[in-house]
Design an enzyme around this catalytic site. Structure first.
Site, PDB file in Angstrom:
ATOM      1  N   LYS A 112     -11.517   8.459  -5.768  1.00 20.14           N
ATOM      2  CA  LYS A 112     -11.130   9.377  -4.408  1.00 20.14           C
ATOM      3  C   LYS A 112     -12.238  10.330  -3.918  1.00 20.14           C
ATOM      4  O   LYS A 112     -12.651  10.426  -2.713  1.00 20.14           O
ATOM      5  CB  LYS A 112      -9.943   9.683  -4.532  1.00 20.14           C
ATOM      6  CG  LYS A 112      -8.592   8.845  -4.597  1.00 20.14           C
ATOM      7  CD  LYS A 112      -7.351   9.521  -4.273  1.00 20.14           C
ATOM      8  CE  LYS A 112      -6.146   8.347  -4.342  1.00 20.14           C
ATOM      9  NZ  LYS A 112      -4.839   8.968  -4.080  1.00 20.14           N
ATOM     10  N   LYS A 195      -6.719  -2.607  -6.202  1.00 20.95           N
ATOM     11  CA  LYS A 195      -5.321  -2.426  -6.261  1.00 20.95           C
ATOM     12  C   LYS A 195      -5.066  -2.118  -4.714  1.00 20.95           C
ATOM     13  O   LYS A 195      -5.746  -1.416  -3.932  1.00 20.95           O
ATOM     14  CB  LYS A 195      -4.950  -1.166  -6.973  1.00 20.95           C
ATOM     15  CG  LYS A 195      -4.376  -0.152  -6.300  1.00 20.95           C
ATOM     16  CD  LYS A 195      -3.825   1.148  -7.139  1.00 20.95           C
ATOM     17  CE  LYS A 195      -3.761   2.409  -6.454  1.00 20.95           C
ATOM     18  NZ  LYS A 195      -2.494   2.315  -5.454  1.00 20.95           N
ATOM     19  N   LYS A 198      -2.369   2.907  -0.321  1.00 19.00           N
ATOM     20  CA  LYS A 198      -2.061   3.394   1.067  1.00 19.00           C
ATOM     21  C   LYS A 198      -3.398   3.856   1.630  1.00 19.00           C
ATOM     22  O   LYS A 198      -3.584   3.563   2.860  1.00 19.00           O
ATOM     23  CB  LYS A 198      -0.999   4.747   0.815  1.00 19.00           C
ATOM     24  CG  LYS A 198       0.264   4.213   0.554  1.00 19.00           C
ATOM     25  CD  LYS A 198       1.314   5.478   0.838  1.00 19.00           C
ATOM     26  CE  LYS A 198       2.003   5.858  -0.293  1.00 19.00           C
ATOM     27  NZ  LYS A 198       1.714   6.692  -1.064  1.00 19.00           N
TER      28      LYS A 198
HETATM   29  P1  ATP Z   1      -2.661   6.847  -2.203  1.00 15.60           P
HETATM   30  O1  ATP Z   1      -3.629   5.666  -1.713  1.00 15.60           O
HETATM   31  O2  ATP Z   1      -2.441   7.606  -1.040  1.00 15.60           O
HETATM   32  O3  ATP Z   1      -3.033   7.065  -3.591  1.00 15.60           O
HETATM   33  P2  ATP Z   1      -0.801   4.807  -3.285  1.00 15.60           P
HETATM   34  O4  ATP Z   1      -0.785   3.285  -2.452  1.00 15.60           O
HETATM   35  O5  ATP Z   1      -1.704   4.735  -4.490  1.00 15.60           O
HETATM   36  O6  ATP Z   1      -1.292   5.872  -2.289  1.00 15.60           O
HETATM   37  P3  ATP Z   1       1.109   6.703  -4.266  1.00 15.60           P
HETATM   38  O7  ATP Z   1       2.025   7.500  -3.710  1.00 15.60           O
HETATM   39  O8  ATP Z   1      -0.268   7.098  -5.083  1.00 15.60           O
HETATM   40  O9  ATP Z   1       0.787   5.440  -3.550  1.00 15.60           O
HETATM   41  O10 ATP Z   1       1.849   5.876  -5.608  1.00 15.60           O
HETATM   42  C1  ATP Z   1       3.265   5.762  -5.799  1.00 15.60           C
HETATM   43  C2  ATP Z   1       3.663   4.666  -6.843  1.00 15.60           C
HETATM   44  O11 ATP Z   1       3.114   3.767  -6.711  1.00 15.60           O
HETATM   45  C3  ATP Z   1       2.890   5.191  -8.378  1.00 15.60           C
HETATM   46  O12 ATP Z   1       4.002   4.881  -9.345  1.00 15.60           O
HETATM   47  C4  ATP Z   1       1.776   4.108  -8.386  1.00 15.60           C
HETATM   48  O13 ATP Z   1       1.372   3.799  -9.554  1.00 15.60           O
HETATM   49  C5  ATP Z   1       2.581   3.015  -7.713  1.00 15.60           C
HETATM   50  N1  ATP Z   1       1.201   2.015  -7.119  1.00 15.60           N
HETATM   51  C6  ATP Z   1       0.511   2.333  -6.145  1.00 15.60           C
HETATM   52  N2  ATP Z   1      -0.177   1.187  -5.836  1.00 15.60           N
HETATM   53  C7  ATP Z   1       0.128   0.221  -6.669  1.00 15.60           C
HETATM   54  C8  ATP Z   1      -0.071  -1.355  -6.691  1.00 15.60           C
HETATM   55  N3  ATP Z   1      -1.143  -1.909  -5.829  1.00 15.60           N
HETATM   56  N4  ATP Z   1       0.538  -2.068  -7.643  1.00 15.60           N
HETATM   57  C9  ATP Z   1       1.506  -1.344  -8.412  1.00 15.60           C
HETATM   58  N5  ATP Z   1       1.995  -0.144  -8.310  1.00 15.60           N
HETATM   59  C10 ATP Z   1       1.188   0.656  -7.306  1.00 15.60           C
HETATM   60 MG    MG Z   2      -2.235   6.543  -5.502  1.00 15.22          MG
END
Ligand code: ATP
Ligand code: MG
Length: 332
Positions: A112, A195, A198
């Site tokens: 990040k 992955k 968001k």
């Molecule tokens: P950001 O990009 O802001 O970090 P994010 O999509 O990674 O957002 P988070 O809020 O950081 O989402 O994570 C929330 C939950 O979703 C965590 O348990 C994380 O491990 C899970 N998660 C996020 N992306 C994935 C993915 N692509 N596959 C499986 N689990 C995920």
């Molecule tokens: Mg995340």
């Protein structure tokens, strides 16, 4: 019932399929067997310096999506992280037990920070895992249901708990990650080696649960696959197709083997078409339920206020014990 804790950041208007399949589905399933505590971790979201009005809106939207997915605020504790001040307070203490080098090795920070540029990366992004450790350790959580990307943060949480316990006596429960292999990492549809995230996805790689159904269908149709024609599950050689099969299987409840058999002799177009139907069958009622919760923000806020009270009842004694053990003078 053993206790579990987990959270998601309100960093977008919508959760995506990775959040849902990697984490939220498991949260819902664990509610019966565990005393579950689920948080909208808004303090974590500050690391991306959101617009204040946007953050506020996204916090409610994230809570509404938890509820729509099946989190039951009677059985589970559902609250907003900033409503329980103990999270930030314990984070300060734990940051004094975290090595600078140790924090520097966190791959999420490195990824990040590289994306934000060294100028843009803030100290909050660096200490993020310490705040996450506080979230978990405040509640004596034995299990933390998360996606694969959070494994390293769980490791540092365990290390911090053990380090603190060794120095000050048994204080924290050392938590285990709960990562369900099949759906631990849902991949970006535009780059199936990355992955789905968001804040990190490619222009067409994200499937938001609250997106326009036509957009969702289009993204699935244009998902990157490979130059072969055969539909089989092989994450190494065929990451795109395997990701589509994973999503299908998780939402439809049909096994990967069954899907591969059903799609024998058929093309990628067929798979995408059917997957779009499966995803839309799920998101259409989901979106309607979310809208219902968002139509009554006062009720939503009330549910969250009750959750915060219940959370604080657990968190405050933990923090008090920590303060006492480390030698802070009690306030009389
Ligand atoms: P950001 O990009 O802001 O970090 P994010 O999509 O990674 O957002 P988070 O809020 O950081 O989402 O994570 C929330 C939950 O979703 C965590 O348990 C994380 O491990 C899970 N998660 C996020 N992306 C994935 C993915 N692509 N596959 C499986 N689990 C995920
Ligand atoms: Mg995340």
């Amino acid at each position: 019932r053993p206790r579990i804790f987990s959270g998601m950041q309100p960093t977008a208007d919508s959760l995506h399929l990775g959040n849902y399949l990697g984490a939220l589905v498991n949260w819902v399933a664990l509610q019966d067997s565990h005393e579950a505590i689920y948080s909208v971790v808004d303090l974590h979201a500050l690391t991306v310096n959101p617009d204040p009005g946007v953050l506020l809106e996204r916090t409610r939207r994230t809570a509404a999506q938890y509820l729509a997915a099946g989190i039951d605020p009677q059985r589970s504790i559902l609250f907003v992280q900033s409503h329980v001040a103990e999270h930030a307070e314990l984070a300060w203490v734990l940051s004094c037990y975290t090595g600078f080098g140790e924090a520097s090795r966190m791959t999420q920070f490195k990824d990040k920070a590289a994306r934000q540029g060294t100028e843009g990366a803030n100290v909050g992004l660096f200490t993020y895992p310490v705040l996450m450790a506080s979230d978990i350790l405040l509640y004596d959580a034995a299990l933390v249901p998360v996606g694969e990307d959070q494994r390293q943060h769980l490791e540092i949480t365990r290390d911090l708990a053990q380090r603190f316990n060794a120095r000050h006596g048994d204080t924290f429960v050392v938590p285990e990650p709960h990562i369900v292999r099949a759906t631990a990492k849902i991949y970006d549809l535009g780059d199936p080696t990355a992955k789905m995230g968001k804040s990190t996805s490619t222009a067409t790689g994200l499937v938001d649960l609250l997106a326009d159904p036509a957009v969702i269908a289009k993204r699935i149709r244009s998902a990157v696959t490979d130059a072969e024609r055969e539909i089989r599950f092989d994450p190494e050689a065929k990451p795109g197709v395997s990701n589509l099969l994973t999503i299908h299987s998780a939402l439809s409840g049909r096994s990967i083997d069954q899907l591969v058999e059903d799609f024998t002799g058929r093309g990628y177009g067929d798979l995408k078409k059917e997957l779009a139907e499966v995803v839309l069958d799920f998101v259409t009622p989901f979106q309607a339920t979310v809208r219902g919760y968002l139509d009554d923000p006062a009720e939503l806020d009330r549910v969250l206020a009750v959750g915060a009270e219940r959370a604080r009842a657990i968190a405050a004694p933990t923090l008090a014990t920590v303060y006492e053990r480390i030698g802070l003078l009690p306030r009389r």
